[in-house]
Scaffold this active site. Structure first.
Site, PDB file in Angstrom:
ATOM      1  N   ARG A  28       0.290  13.862  13.516  1.00  0.00           N
ATOM      2  CA  ARG A  28       1.506  14.419  14.119  1.00  0.00           C
ATOM      3  C   ARG A  28       1.350  15.927  14.287  1.00  0.00           C
ATOM      4  O   ARG A  28       2.077  16.720  13.676  1.00  0.00           O
ATOM      5  CB  ARG A  28       2.727  14.098  13.246  1.00  0.00           C
ATOM      6  CG  ARG A  28       3.036  12.613  13.140  1.00  0.00           C
ATOM      7  CD  ARG A  28       4.235  12.315  12.240  1.00  0.00           C
ATOM      8  NE  ARG A  28       3.984  12.640  10.836  1.00  0.00           N
ATOM      9  CZ  ARG A  28       3.286  11.880   9.999  1.00  0.00           C
ATOM     10  NH1 ARG A  28       2.772  10.740  10.414  1.00  0.00           N
ATOM     11  NH2 ARG A  28       3.097  12.254   8.749  1.00  0.00           N
TER      12      ARG A  28
ATOM     13  N   GLU B 267     -10.393   3.965   3.248  1.00  0.00           N
ATOM     14  CA  GLU B 267      -9.458   4.709   2.414  1.00  0.00           C
ATOM     15  C   GLU B 267      -9.806   4.374   0.970  1.00  0.00           C
ATOM     16  O   GLU B 267      -9.748   3.211   0.558  1.00  0.00           O
ATOM     17  CB  GLU B 267      -8.004   4.355   2.732  1.00  0.00           C
ATOM     18  CG  GLU B 267      -7.602   4.826   4.125  1.00  0.00           C
ATOM     19  CD  GLU B 267      -6.095   4.835   4.379  1.00  0.00           C
ATOM     20  OE1 GLU B 267      -5.362   4.092   3.702  1.00  0.00           O
ATOM     21  OE2 GLU B 267      -5.668   5.601   5.268  1.00  0.00           O
TER      22      GLU B 267
ATOM     23  N   ARG C  74      -8.451   3.799  13.013  1.00  0.00           N
ATOM     24  CA  ARG C  74      -7.545   4.911  13.322  1.00  0.00           C
ATOM     25  C   ARG C  74      -7.068   4.914  14.763  1.00  0.00           C
ATOM     26  O   ARG C  74      -5.965   5.394  15.053  1.00  0.00           O
ATOM     27  CB  ARG C  74      -8.243   6.237  13.025  1.00  0.00           C
ATOM     28  CG  ARG C  74      -8.690   6.410  11.593  1.00  0.00           C
ATOM     29  CD  ARG C  74      -7.526   6.349  10.625  1.00  0.00           C
ATOM     30  NE  ARG C  74      -7.991   6.551   9.248  1.00  0.00           N
ATOM     31  CZ  ARG C  74      -7.233   6.325   8.178  1.00  0.00           C
ATOM     32  NH1 ARG C  74      -5.983   5.870   8.319  1.00  0.00           N
ATOM     33  NH2 ARG C  74      -7.717   6.526   6.971  1.00  0.00           N
TER      34      ARG C  74
ATOM     35  N   ASP D  24       0.850  -1.188   0.000  1.00  0.00           N
ATOM     36  CA  ASP D  24       0.000   0.000   0.000  1.00  0.00           C
ATOM     37  C   ASP D  24       0.890   1.244   0.000  1.00  0.00           C
ATOM     38  O   ASP D  24       1.799   1.345   0.824  1.00  0.00           O
ATOM     39  CB  ASP D  24      -0.894  -0.014   1.245  1.00  0.00           C
ATOM     40  CG  ASP D  24      -2.028   0.986   1.133  1.00  0.00           C
ATOM     41  OD1 ASP D  24      -2.424   1.332   0.001  1.00  0.00           O
ATOM     42  OD2 ASP D  24      -2.517   1.427   2.186  1.00  0.00           O
TER      43      ASP D  24
ATOM     44  N   HIS E  68      -3.687  13.982   0.806  1.00  0.00           N
ATOM     45  CA  HIS E  68      -3.938  13.028   1.891  1.00  0.00           C
ATOM     46  C   HIS E  68      -2.784  13.036   2.891  1.00  0.00           C
ATOM     47  O   HIS E  68      -2.999  13.047   4.110  1.00  0.00           O
ATOM     48  CB  HIS E  68      -4.139  11.620   1.336  1.00  0.00           C
ATOM     49  CG  HIS E  68      -4.167  10.563   2.405  1.00  0.00           C
ATOM     50  ND1 HIS E  68      -5.217  10.435   3.288  1.00  0.00           N
ATOM     51  CD2 HIS E  68      -3.260   9.614   2.757  1.00  0.00           C
ATOM     52  CE1 HIS E  68      -4.960   9.437   4.132  1.00  0.00           C
ATOM     53  NE2 HIS E  68      -3.782   8.937   3.836  1.00  0.00           N
TER      54      HIS E  68
ATOM     55  N   GLU F 175      -9.034   4.031  -2.634  1.00  0.00           N
ATOM     56  CA  GLU F 175      -7.787   3.866  -3.380  1.00  0.00           C
ATOM     57  C   GLU F 175      -8.039   3.198  -4.726  1.00  0.00           C
ATOM     58  O   GLU F 175      -9.082   2.584  -4.958  1.00  0.00           O
ATOM     59  CB  GLU F 175      -6.804   2.982  -2.586  1.00  0.00           C
ATOM     60  CG  GLU F 175      -6.510   3.495  -1.190  1.00  0.00           C
ATOM     61  CD  GLU F 175      -5.271   2.876  -0.572  1.00  0.00           C
ATOM     62  OE1 GLU F 175      -4.450   2.294  -1.318  1.00  0.00           O
ATOM     63  OE2 GLU F 175      -5.129   2.990   0.655  1.00  0.00           O
TER      64      GLU F 175
ATOM     65  N   THR G 129      -4.557   6.435  -0.234  1.00  0.00           N
ATOM     66  CA  THR G 129      -5.816   7.173  -0.222  1.00  0.00           C
ATOM     67  C   THR G 129      -5.769   8.313  -1.235  1.00  0.00           C
ATOM     68  O   THR G 129      -4.816   9.083  -1.259  1.00  0.00           O
ATOM     69  CB  THR G 129      -6.050   7.786   1.170  1.00  0.00           C
ATOM     70  OG1 THR G 129      -5.876   6.768   2.138  1.00  0.00           O
ATOM     71  CG2 THR G 129      -7.450   8.377   1.267  1.00  0.00           C
TER      72      THR G 129
ATOM     73  N   THR H  29      -9.104  -5.752   3.509  1.00  0.00           N
ATOM     74  CA  THR H  29      -8.909  -4.804   2.412  1.00  0.00           C
ATOM     75  C   THR H  29      -9.841  -5.274   1.302  1.00  0.00           C
ATOM     76  O   THR H  29      -9.745  -6.431   0.878  1.00  0.00           O
ATOM     77  CB  THR H  29      -7.442  -4.826   1.921  1.00  0.00           C
ATOM     78  OG1 THR H  29      -6.582  -4.553   3.023  1.00  0.00           O
ATOM     79  CG2 THR H  29      -7.226  -3.803   0.819  1.00  0.00           C
TER      80      THR H  29
ATOM     81  N   TYR I 147       1.170   5.706  -0.447  1.00  0.00           N
ATOM     82  CA  TYR I 147       0.730   6.864   0.357  1.00  0.00           C
ATOM     83  C   TYR I 147       1.051   8.084  -0.504  1.00  0.00           C
ATOM     84  O   TYR I 147       1.801   8.950  -0.104  1.00  0.00           O
ATOM     85  CB  TYR I 147       1.575   6.827   1.643  1.00  0.00           C
ATOM     86  CG  TYR I 147       1.326   7.828   2.726  1.00  0.00           C
ATOM     87  CD1 TYR I 147       0.108   7.887   3.401  1.00  0.00           C
ATOM     88  CD2 TYR I 147       2.346   8.694   3.131  1.00  0.00           C
ATOM     89  CE1 TYR I 147      -0.083   8.783   4.438  1.00  0.00           C
ATOM     90  CE2 TYR I 147       2.163   9.584   4.180  1.00  0.00           C
ATOM     91  CZ  TYR I 147       0.945   9.619   4.830  1.00  0.00           C
ATOM     92  OH  TYR I 147       0.767  10.501   5.877  1.00  0.00           O
TER      93      TYR I 147
ATOM     94  N   LYS J 244      -4.809  -2.142   9.820  1.00  0.00           N
ATOM     95  CA  LYS J 244      -5.120  -2.305   8.404  1.00  0.00           C
ATOM     96  C   LYS J 244      -5.334  -3.763   8.008  1.00  0.00           C
ATOM     97  O   LYS J 244      -5.935  -4.028   6.968  1.00  0.00           O
ATOM     98  CB  LYS J 244      -3.944  -1.786   7.566  1.00  0.00           C
ATOM     99  CG  LYS J 244      -3.507  -0.369   7.868  1.00  0.00           C
ATOM    100  CD  LYS J 244      -4.312   0.628   7.068  1.00  0.00           C
ATOM    101  CE  LYS J 244      -3.645   1.995   7.081  1.00  0.00           C
ATOM    102  NZ  LYS J 244      -4.299   2.894   6.130  1.00  0.00           N
TER     103      LYS J 244
ATOM    104  N   ASP K  64      -9.115   0.410   1.611  1.00  0.00           N
ATOM    105  CA  ASP K  64      -8.161   0.004   2.649  1.00  0.00           C
ATOM    106  C   ASP K  64      -8.746   0.396   4.011  1.00  0.00           C
ATOM    107  O   ASP K  64      -8.384   1.400   4.604  1.00  0.00           O
ATOM    108  CB  ASP K  64      -6.838   0.723   2.376  1.00  0.00           C
ATOM    109  CG  ASP K  64      -5.782   0.421   3.425  1.00  0.00           C
ATOM    110  OD1 ASP K  64      -5.795  -0.694   3.965  1.00  0.00           O
ATOM    111  OD2 ASP K  64      -4.958   1.314   3.691  1.00  0.00           O
TER     112      ASP K  64
ATOM    113  N   GLN L 124      -4.379   2.305  14.910  1.00  0.00           N
ATOM    114  CA  GLN L 124      -3.232   2.814  14.151  1.00  0.00           C
ATOM    115  C   GLN L 124      -2.405   3.822  14.950  1.00  0.00           C
ATOM    116  O   GLN L 124      -1.170   3.773  14.949  1.00  0.00           O
ATOM    117  CB  GLN L 124      -3.745   3.460  12.857  1.00  0.00           C
ATOM    118  CG  GLN L 124      -2.648   3.905  11.896  1.00  0.00           C
ATOM    119  CD  GLN L 124      -3.207   4.442  10.573  1.00  0.00           C
ATOM    120  OE1 GLN L 124      -4.420   4.488  10.356  1.00  0.00           O
ATOM    121  NE2 GLN L 124      -2.322   4.853   9.683  1.00  0.00           N
TER     122      GLN L 124
ATOM    123  N   GLU M  98     -10.048  12.439   7.173  1.00  0.00           N
ATOM    124  CA  GLU M  98      -9.912  13.773   6.584  1.00  0.00           C
ATOM    125  C   GLU M  98     -11.257  14.485   6.449  1.00  0.00           C
ATOM    126  O   GLU M  98     -11.355  15.683   6.692  1.00  0.00           O
ATOM    127  CB  GLU M  98      -9.258  13.664   5.200  1.00  0.00           C
ATOM    128  CG  GLU M  98      -7.862  13.085   5.230  1.00  0.00           C
ATOM    129  CD  GLU M  98      -7.444  12.604   3.847  1.00  0.00           C
ATOM    130  OE1 GLU M  98      -6.917  13.409   3.075  1.00  0.00           O
ATOM    131  OE2 GLU M  98      -7.678  11.414   3.529  1.00  0.00           O
TER     132      GLU M  98
END
Lengths: 407, 407
Positions: A134, A191, A229, A118, A125, A193, A339, A249, A120, A245, A225, A232, A353
């Protein structure tokens, strides 16, 4: 329910012809290779036999594996044959016995997933997720514009569209809590994708250059996906996502051949950092982006329209990067784009998001949503411009959340 | 070269009987299931046929897959039969035609790897790696003592012992360099690990509790998780290791049945944080640790003796954690313990730790080493206490570094 060709736009006409694997109610144990045409599925092996096709060996299979492994020339030739069969009116009567209505068949995962990776690769995103996960840090890590960041996921839990998704259990801990707690995830997310399916393998220790992308990648699907959260955020350091994850999927049942998307090729966004030669696609003959227009719906309500064309890294760059260390490809390798999120709020490909980690809930006819509730059904769709003003649909990917069973 | 039984210690006697897959020079294309006894390999399918064994169907296979999938009762019964055949002198003449000298056969990867997961479960290793990779930060992340940190790796590049490992190319960037550079890794490392091989699958959405560990795990191997530290340092944020690890992972050719290690069971170290119930093994009937004594040699020179018994998390806890979110197991799933490092310097399982990222080189007869040089051959071995004062050897895992071919 399988998607239907909508109104005036025929998303699954003879310019598309995606591949899948189906069974029928009278022979539920017999899996067959199918080709979608409009709202029917052609039993490709039976048709090949009846027409005396030289491709019967590849098409009379219970998986897409043999066709996928056969390589680019075979993919082109088989597609030409299918196009001829399904475009020429004289064949229609002959093929009729081999057409099954889409809503009368069961669709299966069409190939065995080998390795699942996967990426990113949406800048929007990555900026959004980085800001949320973060806070106070730099949203984009320093490597982000130099290489397509990615990681391996769990191949054994890739499921076909329509499979229920059981809410995962796991550990979570907020930064201020004294100890982790255990239970069903309270932040179950999606997600949106695009998935790329590898057909032809590569040799160990031989990187696959950008120019060889089409020799290896067989086709395209949609991919959800699913992501927990809360799990995660707690588990993810220092080695990345794992159980957040790996519970499921979902992929679409249909794999659209790369060739069907030729008219959708577009230039990727301008890159703001110089690229190392193995990733530099500035001189490539054909543009590496794809104008795929995606939608995300929850319980039938459209909540987002992620534009795949905005992805910073292309699928060819992802493949070149994934193999630059000598890692080999196998038939059935699957990799996700990451994503897909556009710059606008209603173009974001995750609830993380869309609701800014729950701070700003979505208001749906079925109620407010921060993250997914049990019973919610999520559906991703996409279409791309086809030749001569047509549209090419990707198979939808849908899944319903069912409650965690507890321990 | 395959390892030989050493001096007075018979590491591969009838109390061990590991499984593998071999071929012979006269029939190189025919893979057969083999059982190691001393320095011979028993052609298990041929022996089963000659002896009229009810297990011929499981043993006359070209892979361990059917036996692995057959489940714990079958594993026990087949092992009993093999033990009887190989322990009873009356059978020796009968079996002689089916014994091949170990150094006359070629050993193969004995099963198809489904998903590969790598853990990070040595406290000493995590402390060392954390101190080196995140100087000034906290060495152990806050989650470390609450869950076995892990991530998925690449199943398609798991190779059998003896396979050369080509030095990977990739991007690296030191924090002060203005741009990343590309080339062969300059910090090619090893990780000395123990691998656990899943035999019996589990159902999606049904976590595997601690107590069911032996119903699913078929056996144990040694594993070298080759790692490119320069690639890892640059790519690893925010989603963890990817190309730094995916170019090759070497496993021993022999899979030692879990039962052969019963006498090696020891209590794991005391845990300094309370465990959530699904990970709490305090009340388990049999201790979850294993007294495996490993060695790491470079070019024949022993550089470390990692003690597996010091691992903070056990293999049963790793399995329970890996499935607590509902992720299913497949026959052929492989998971690594994480680098095994003890508290002493000469017990560390990686060059990262043994040389402190190159600051303090090892001095070998073949020269100083910070990281691996082209041509270096790395070998991991291990033995464990067996019943009645015997020793049980794990198959060695060895690999030689060959130069990067360039682009």
């Amino acid at each position: 329910m399988p998607e239907r060709s909508s109104g005036g736009d025929d998303l699954f006409g003879p310019h598309n012809l995606p591949y899948g694997v189906f069974s029928t109610a009278d022979e539920p144990g017999r899996r067959r290779l199918g080709v979608r045409i409009h709202d029917d599925v052609l039993d490709a092996g039976a048709a090949a036999h009846a027409l005396g096709s030289p491709y019967e060996a590849l098409l009379a299979a219970d998986s897409l594996g043999p066709l996928m492994a056969a390589g680019r020339t075979a993919w082109r030739d088989v597609r030409r044959a299918l196009t001829a069969w399904l475009s020429v009116p004289a064949h229609h009567a002959e093929l009729r016995p081999f057409l099954h209505p889409l809503d009368a068949v069961t669709l299966h995962l069409p190939y065995e997933v080998a390795d699942y990776v996967d990426f990113y690769s949406s800048e929007h995103h990555a900026n959004n997720a980085g800001s949320i996960f973060r806070p106070g840090g730099v949203a984009l890590t320093p490597n982000w514009k130099h290489l397509p960041v990615g990681y391996h996921g769990r191949a054994g839990t890739v499921v076909v569209s329509g499979t229920d998704v059981v809410r995962p259990m796991g550990q979570r801990k907020t930064p201020t809590a004294p100890q982790p707690v255990f239970g069903p995830s309270t932040k179950l997310d999606i997600e949106a994708e695009v998935g790329f399916v590898v057909g032809a393998p590569s040799r160990h220790s031989e990187p696959v250059p950008l120019a060889a992308f089409r020799d290896h990648v067989f086709g395209v699907c949609l991919l959800n996906d699913w992501s927990a959260r809360d799990i995660q955020a707690w588990e993810g350091q220092p080695l990345g996502p794992f159980l957040a994850k790996s519970f499921a999927t979902s992929v679409s049942a249909w794999v659209t051949p790369l060739e069907a998307l030729d008219a959708a090729r577009v230039a990727p966004p301008a890159r703001s950092e110089p690229l190392l030669p193995y990733l530099d696609d500035a001189g490539d003959e054909e543009p590496g982006g794809l104008d795929l227009r995606m939608t995300v719906s929850i319980n039938g309500e459209e909540v987002s329209r992620p534009p795949y064309a905005t992805m910073y890294w292309t699928a060819a760059q992802q493949l070149a990067h994934m193999t630059i260390n000598g890692a080999s490809l196998r038939t059935g390798d699957l990799y996700g784009s990451g994503t897909v999120s556009g710059p606008a709020r209603d173009e974001r490909g995750s609830l993380l998001e869309l609701t800014w980690d729950g701070e700003d809930p979505l208001v749906l006819p079925t109620g407010k949503r921060t993250y997914l509730e049990d019973g919610d059904e999520v559906t991703l769709t996409a279409w791309a411009p086809g030749p001569d003003g047509t549209k090419v649909g990707l198979g939808e990917v849908t899944g319903r959340v069912t409650p965690s069973p507890g321990l």
